[in-house]
Design a protein around this motif. Structure first.
Motif, mmCIF file in Angstrom:
data_model
loop_
_atom_site.group_PDB
_atom_site.id
_atom_site.type_symbol
_atom_site.label_atom_id
_atom_site.label_comp_id
_atom_site.label_asym_id
_atom_site.label_seq_id
_atom_site.Cartn_x
_atom_site.Cartn_y
_atom_site.Cartn_z
ATOM 1 N N LEU A 139 0.851 -1.351 -0.073
ATOM 2 C CA LEU A 139 -0.011 0.065 -0.106
ATOM 3 C C LEU A 139 0.760 1.109 0.018
ATOM 4 N N GLY A 140 1.882 1.120 0.345
ATOM 5 C CA GLY A 140 2.807 2.329 0.437
ATOM 6 C C GLY A 140 2.155 3.236 1.472
ATOM 7 N N ALA A 141 2.249 4.636 1.062
ATOM 8 C CA ALA A 141 1.801 5.723 1.767
ATOM 9 C C ALA A 141 0.431 5.536 2.198
ATOM 10 N N GLU A 142 -0.360 5.061 1.408
ATOM 11 C CA GLU A 142 -1.621 4.774 1.565
ATOM 12 C C GLU A 142 -1.938 3.834 2.757
ATOM 13 N N ALA A 143 -1.029 3.111 3.588
ATOM 14 C CA ALA A 143 -1.124 2.350 4.610
ATOM 15 C C ALA A 143 -1.728 3.327 5.778
ATOM 16 N N GLU A 144 -1.016 4.210 5.651
ATOM 17 C CA GLU A 144 -1.992 5.178 6.658
ATOM 18 C C GLU A 144 -3.232 5.479 6.865
ATOM 19 N N ASN A 145 -3.929 5.280 5.478
ATOM 20 C CA ASN A 145 -5.369 5.442 5.535
ATOM 21 C C ASN A 145 -6.127 3.963 5.312
ATOM 22 N N ALA A 146 -5.485 2.806 5.384
ATOM 23 C CA ALA A 146 -5.990 1.603 5.183
ATOM 24 C C ALA A 146 -7.265 1.378 5.952
ATOM 25 N N ARG A 147 -8.220 0.553 5.440
ATOM 26 C CA ARG A 147 -9.411 0.131 6.041
ATOM 27 C C ARG A 147 -9.170 -1.355 6.048
ATOM 28 N N ILE A 148 -9.000 -1.921 7.130
ATOM 29 C CA ILE A 148 -8.589 -3.318 7.225
ATOM 30 C C ILE A 148 -9.914 -4.274 7.810
ATOM 31 N N ALA A 149 -10.098 -5.378 7.259
ATOM 32 C CA ALA A 149 -10.969 -6.262 7.929
ATOM 33 C C ALA A 149 -10.033 -7.375 8.333
ATOM 34 N N PHE A 150 -10.529 -8.151 9.593
ATOM 35 C CA PHE A 150 -9.800 -9.326 10.051
ATOM 36 C C PHE A 150 -10.936 -10.471 10.161
ATOM 37 N N LEU A 151 -10.485 -11.299 9.242
ATOM 38 C CA LEU A 151 -11.669 -12.679 9.405
ATOM 39 C C LEU A 151 -10.809 -13.735 9.994
ATOM 40 N N ASN A 152 -11.140 -13.818 11.439
ATOM 41 C CA ASN A 152 -10.707 -14.855 12.246
ATOM 42 C C ASN A 152 -11.254 -16.248 12.169
ATOM 43 N N LEU A 153 -10.835 -16.922 13.365
ATOM 44 C CA LEU A 153 -11.198 -18.375 13.157
ATOM 45 C C LEU A 153 -12.274 -18.679 14.087
ATOM 46 N N THR A 154 -12.262 -18.859 15.296
ATOM 47 C CA THR A 154 -13.444 -19.279 16.261
ATOM 48 C C THR A 154 -13.450 -18.343 17.306
#
Ligand SMILES: Nc1ncnc2c1ncn2[C@@H]1O[C@H](COP(=O)(O)OP(=O)(O)OP(=O)(O)O)[C@@H](O)[C@H]1O
Ligand SMILES: Nc1ncnc2c1ncn2[C@@H]1O[C@H](COP(=O)(O)OP(=O)(O)OP(=O)(O)O)[C@@H](O)[C@H]1O
Ligand SMILES: OC[C@H]1O[C@](O)(CO)[C@@H](O)[C@@H]1O
Ligand SMILES: [Mg+2]
Ligand SMILES: [Mg+2]
Lengths: 317, 357, 257, 357, 257
Positions: free
Chosen positions: A125-140
């Motif tokens: 993402l480079g500089a865009e990492a600052e504004n990333a929108r992150i989803a976490f798909l976990n286990l249980t």
């Protein structure tokens, strides 16, 4: 001397990862003349079936048990019973909680696996990492060790403050859209992705616990036409997964080596049965590291990786 | 026309004589098969006992000592202890023509309450355990009131309660597992039912003993107290029971509350069995308890069956599970067999009823 | 105190939009057989359910020996000595004859077991049940522990009537006890009713069978549209008159009491 | 005594006159509330429709555009498509006083057969899909025969079949998942129902359209064909239906077979939704379909309710699910709410029936 | 060919150890009202179920107009013109009056919709149902689409009898149609039965009510212990004799036919 009897207990027998692990164990057992019995839970998280499996192995006077635990802390007392009965218990893939509850652990460095994909995502993402929108798909919901290690590893690689590194969900970084559980399969992946997309349709980075969950997440993104502008990262490196990297479904995946885990495990049991030797952990770690490599066709500086051609050669399943 | 001393209906003169026979009965020529059928009909718990003996013998022959050892046989008991306890609760409810889909959830919530009250709030374990029982009873009370007073179908009430209780469990526990080591160190009473008596290879956990005592007590209560007869009467025909003077609402509510209490007991036994307190445990307990009840010959239409049957049902599933696992078959074959067994047991039951009437 | 054993005044019972009892009165004298007749749906069963605690009327009052009572359940009415055989019998098919006879008034063992463990005294109950059944000469049951569902319709009816007759100490109420019975079986039930009167017990008999009613009743309560249209002496009226009152074609000249 | 021309029972003279009134009706003074109640009573699918409208409006007000957008609203449809299709099958069975616990398993097995027959044996996808439907129908046939001919309780038959079918599914599939990309390349027909029509933000997948058509067709068939009336009659009182001339066995078997076929359709839709063919999918479909049916006002005692109700039931669950997620609540709150909803919907239904009789 | 419309020879039916029919015979002549009487449990309902396809006898044969028939279901018997009102009515409570009247013989729309989509012709069915009910003068139903469960017991009985009367082209069988009915309602049903005979239709009437039986029957079939004990002319015997034969106290001098 009698036949050596080994048990393999996996989380499910539907995830290709465990299917391969079983095949690897069977091959090695055949080679060493070890008798193998395999057990599995009905779903990821089915703890009771694993307990019953351990008990059956005790009743069977097995020499050793290989287990990928669904509930890493609850399983400990059953494991202790097996060890009290003189059985060697080795954790595969998923460390127990605490790690030394098993005689040995053969696993990917799951924190590192997460860290690699986290670093890769941030660098991509480079500089865009600052504004990333992150989803976490976990286990249980019970947050087994693999889940925590990969999730927190990703965050650490991405540059997110972990708060308590043993807990998922206590972080306050605004870039995190949310967490949801997938049970490590396609359907769970799709629904979890849809749910998080609803909370924020601008999600552009998705961490997934494993490749089946990633495949489900991709379908959800495809359904809304966003499959090309979201970065999905995952862990596993199965052949279908590497193929998915080639096909652009997954950006990068941390490849694990389940066949090796299984083979090493069977060998360890054979050795233990022969002369009582216990396997040694990797230097500086509390488990035997079976290795991990980042597979991607878009390498970034500072993050070691292999390309998909090599990934395809090393892949399983 | 006016009242007469004797019958106004002259034709009743014809009644003066005549035999009292109504339907005829075929002459009694009982073969051995017929006698067995009759015995099974009179005492329905014999059917699962029969299947149980047959399957123990079968696996014994195939697997020999590996199965037929004190260790293996008592292991089966350990493995069915929780399902057996919950199946007792389920049986009570099913006897009243109900069904309790919330048993598994109540069990887990109670165990979580016992654990969290001890560790989160620092209650003495004795008190925390009492609180666990109170929570179980409360859940049962809600079920009972909705069924008996609001008159909603039990299937729906407990389907709803299942979701509510399970969600509460996850929300309240914050998905935290309390580790076995911590419990052992700080509140070993929570693991009480995990302790065991050993005789040679045989291992009897306190959980197993609790199950056996529970079944014995409930068998006594159902057969030898007025309350027990009322439970059967309510399941048989609630309106008739009401008119005959049974306090139907009170009986129903007491059954659901008792079911909740037994589930709480199962929750305590669960801690003993898995060592830790885990909010994700017991996902299959509902279906397993119903399976045990069904294989145990308890009618889903209420009023017929015994707690003992449910115990045998649970044991049958346990025997097949361990037996097939020791034979090294793919676990899926076990589930397949259990499916076949469920249908076969009920078909057998039906057949016996039909032939021996 | 009062000349009536059982009395009701102004009973009202509604089911949604249907008014089943519309300010109904009722009076039963000591030692009499009172018949209650009326069209289908006139409210006869609702009336007696209101008297026996099986239903709680919306309005009105019930008096037993002149004292206001409010039975909240059939148990309460039974405790007061009022026994009822309901139109739909109220037996539990899967339970035994003895279980059914003692349902709701089980006898516990004496001593420790009974007091502490609440153990039932099955022997005594079986014996009493057998005695009652044969005392009433109603039938010859071989096995007092056989499930009621194995009995014929007539035998079941017999068990229900025997239960009421055995335990009723003040009033016995029978709602169409012969509706599905054959000639022979009906006769037995009528004889039983006459026997109860001989023992001094008042009986309320609901029936659609006019000859039966006129044979046994001392007085006839005619129910129509949810209330008592008339209370007559069978000696003063013909069956035809009674039917005419029942259907509203005629009104009784004088309503007794 | 001999036969006479007219009545032998002299007292019938009294019948000559007299009005025909039996019970009285209170004067009709309908308030608005009463009118609503009456409408709801006559057309029970209105209750879930009412709850649905209320909840859409509620979340619309709270969440505004985020919820009330074409995209969000059509997403709900996508999320309920599979449950909606399966709930239609479930409704048919429940209308006959049955219950089908094997729907989820049949769905998955059918989808696996469609996939494996294409990829393992190289069948053309059209044929493989037909085979999937055949497998669904076969499972339904077994259920139907056991229920209608062997006369076992549906709950038990389908509980057993659930285990059998699910285990067969795992054994047969050898636990292989078929990748979405491979399907896309070699047999896109399998993903047919994943395709979609877009109008602005609205996304209607073919799966959603299939669900809507299915519900429409079944509504027509149930209300306007003899078979449909027979389904209701069988659920209402099977003995009565038999005596009135309905071929009860045939009707029951046809219902279970149709249920199996609809589950196979759901299996096909499932492939479209998750892209791949996975033997682990659909674990909650059973319970979700029953939940939809219950919230949709279909009586578990048979003979009452409509397919439309089940669709509304599924949508209500979908709306709450999405709405609560958009509000950012813990997903467990959704389950808790659904539990409350199940009980509330049935309580409301009961209340309306009681008041408006 | 045969003098009997409906005939049965040597019917046997066992339920487990109970022999409900023990080589029973049966004969119905054209245009007659044949009453069947007998004790509770004598096997009357089993007999007529065997005739109407609702039960398949273990042994014996049934003849319709002298030809052997084997009805495998109530549908088959109805197709042959035999209509039956069963003791337990056989109505579906939640369905409408019209639905119930046409259950199992629904009318489809004509033309494309009916042929291809099998659409029911509800209008026609409603109209026919209304016509039949009022033609028989049995009652005034306002709404032919109202569920049967909203009707009173008497009205339900009426719907069942009307259905049989409307569709029966050869034989109408009624199993205790007046058991739970009041005086008024019973009268209506008896009149209906007489009306059927006037239309030339033979009727089989099972009843425990001797006066009713002797009023309307042309011949009486007396059933006892699973078989026909006698077939008598009501003119030749008194009610008392009939009852005596029924209970086995007397045997008929000569069995008619
Ligand atoms: N539980 C109930 N719910 C609704 N309506 C009821 C209920 N019980 C009785 N009714 C109605 O109340 C009215 C009176 O019924 P009831 O049973 O008292 O009549 P009855 O005189 O005993 O008639 P029958 O001679 O047919 O037994 C009828 O219209 C009936 O439909
Ligand atoms: N389905 C059945 N299963 C078992 N036994 C049955 C069944 N139907 C009837 N019987 C038995 O067969 C015998 C004859 O019954 P049936 O109903 O024909 O008598 P009935 O003459 O019609 O009596 P009622 O006048 O009481 O109606 C009885 O003993 C009855 O219990
Ligand atoms: O479900 C979680 C599991 O999935 C895997 O990633 C394989 O796909 C395992 O390493 C992990 O234990
Ligand atoms: Mg009545
Ligand atoms: Mg009969």
């Amino acid at each position: 001397q009698d036949n050596v009897l080994a048990c393999l207990i996996t989380k499910t027998d539907t995830n290709p990862f465990f299917v391969k692990m079983k095949e690897g164990a069977e091959a090695k057992a055949e080679e060493l003349g070890v008798e193998l019995r395999s057990y599995a839970g009905r779903i990821d998280g089915d703890h009771e079936s694993q307990v019953q499996a351990i008990e059956s192995c005790i009743a069977d006077n097995a020499d050793g048990i290989l287990i990928t635990a669904s509930d890493t802390s609850s399983i400990v007392s059953s494991v202790q019973q097996a060890r009290d009965a003189g059985i060697l218990v080795i954790a595969l893939d998923t460390p127990l909680d605490p790690v030394d509850a098993a005689d040995a652990t053969f696993a990917t460095d799951n924190f590192l696996a997460g860290e690699l994909i986290g670093q890769w995502a941030a660098a991509t993402l480079g500089a865009e990492a600052e504004n990333a929108r992150i989803a976490f798909l976990n286990l249980t919901p019970s947050q087994p060790t693999v889940d925590v290690l990969r999730n927190q590893g990703f965050m650490s690689g991405f540059g997110i403050d972990l708060a308590d590194p043993n807990v998922i969900g206590d972080e306050s970084d605004p870039r995190i859209v949310g967490h949801d559980v997938t049970n490590g399969n396609e359907e769970g992946g799709r629904t979890a992705m849809e749910n998080l997309l609803q909370q924020d349709p601008t999600i552009n980075v998705v961490h997934t616990i494993n490749e089946p969950a990633a495949a489900g997440a991709y379908e959800a993104l495809r359904a809304v036409g966003r499959e090309n502008d979201v970065l999905i990262v995952s862990v596993d490196g199965g052949c279908p997964g590497v193929q998915n990297v080639i096909d652009g479904v997954i950006g990068a995946t941390s490849q694990q080596y389940p066949l090796q885990m299984a083979a090493l495990g069977i060998e360890a049991i054979a050795n233990y049965a022969a002369d009582g030797t216990l396997p040694e952990p990797t230097e500086g770690k509390d488990f035997f590291d079976t290795g991990v490599q980042l597979v991607t066709d878009a390498p970034v500086d500072g993050v070691p990786s292999i390309d998909t051609t090599e990934g395809m050669e090393l892949c399983w399943g | 026309m006016s009242k007469t001393e004797s019958s106004t209906q002259g034709y009743e003169g014809g009644l003066s004589a005549g035999s009292a026979d109504v339907a005829q009965f075929a002459p009694e020529r009982r073969t051995i098969v017929k006698s067995i059928q009759h015995a099974l009909h009179v005492n329905p718990a014999l059917i699962p006992l029969f299947i149980l003996s047959l399957s123990v013998a079968g696996f014994g022959i195939i697997l020999g000592d590996r199965f037929f050892s004190p260790f293996s046989l008592t292991l089966i008991l350990q493995q069915v202890a929780i399902v057996g306890v919950v199946a007792a609760a389920q049986t009570l409810v099913i006897l009243t023509k109900g069904i309790d889909l919330s048993v598994g959830a109540i069990m887990v919530l109670s165990s979580v309450v016992m654990g969290q009250f001890t560790f989160r709030y620092g209650f003495p374990p004795e008190l925390a355990i009492l609180c666990g029982f109170a929570v179980g009873a409360l859940c049962g009370l809600i079920n009972g009131v909705l069924v008996a007073v609001v008159k909603l179908p039990p299937f729906i009430v407990t389907l709803g309660m299942w979701q509510i209780v399970l969600a509460s469990n996850f929300l309240y526990s914050r998905n935290e597992t309390i580790r076995s080591q911590d419990i052992q160190a700080d509140a070993p009473l929570l693991q009480f039912f995990g302790q065991s008596l050993r005789f040679g290879g045989a291992v009897l956990t306190f959980g197993v003993i609790a199950m056996v005592i529970l079944v014995a007590v409930l068998t006594y209560v159902l057969n030898n107290t007025a309350w027990g007869r009322h439970v059967y009467a309510v399941g048989d025909d609630a309106d008739a029971a009401q008119l005959a003077g049974v306090r139907v609402k009170r009986t129903l509510i007491s059954v659901y509350v008792l079911s909740g209490l037994i589930c709480a007991l199962a929750g305590w036994v669960l801690i003993g069995r898995i060592g830790s307190v885990s909010p994700t445990a017991g996902q299959f307990t509902n279906i397993e308890s119903i399976t045990a009840v069904v294989i145990g010959g308890i009618s889903l239409f209420g009023g017929r069956g015994s707690i003992l049957g449910a115990l045998f049902g649970a044991l049958i599933v346990g025997v097949f599970g361990l037996g097939l696992r020791l034979m090294g078959t793919d676990p899926q074959w076990t589930y397949l067999m259990i499916g076949v067994l469920i249908i076969a047991a009920v078909a057998l039951d039906q057949w016996i009823r039909r032939v021996s009437t | 105190m009062s000349e009536f054993i059982l009395e009701a005044k102004g009973l009202v019972k509604r089911f949604g939009r249907v008014v089943a009892l519309d300010s109904a009165d009722f009076e039963l004298k000591a030692g009499e057989i009172l018949a209650v007749i009326g069209d289908n749906g006139a409210g006869k069963s609702t009336l007696i359910k209101s008297l026996s605690g099986a239903m709680i009327p919306d309005e009105g009052e019930v008096l037993l020996n002149g004292e206001r009572v409010m039975f909240s359940s059939p148990m309460a009415a039974r405790a007061a000595g009022i026994e009822t055989v309901y139109q739909n019998l109220a037996l539990s098919p899967a339970l035994s004859i003895a279980d059914n006879m003692f349902m709701g008034r089980e006898i516990r063992k004496q001593g420790f077991m009974g007091r502490v463990f609440r153990t039932l005294d099955k022997k005594t109950m079986d014996k009493l049940a057998r005695d009652k059944l044969s005392e009433l000469g109603l039938m010859t049951i071989q096995n007092i522990r056989q499930p009621v569902e194995t009995l014929s319709g007539g035998q079941r009816q017999g068990v229900a009537v025997a239960r009421a007759a055995a335990f009723g100490s003040r009033v016995v109420i029978l709602d169409e006890p012969t509706a599905a019975l054959g000639v022979k079986e009906s006769r037995k039930v009528l004889d039983l009713i006459l026997g109860l009167r001989e023992r001094g017990l008042p009986v309320v008999l609901i029936s659609h069978n006019m000859p039966h009613v006129f044979e046994v009743a001392d007085r006839i309560h005619i129910h129509r549209l949810g209330r008592r249209a008339a209370l007559i002496n069978p000696g003063d009226y013909s069956m035809s008159d009674a039917v005419a009152i029942m259907t509203g074609a005629m009104t009784a000249h004088a309503v007794a009491a």
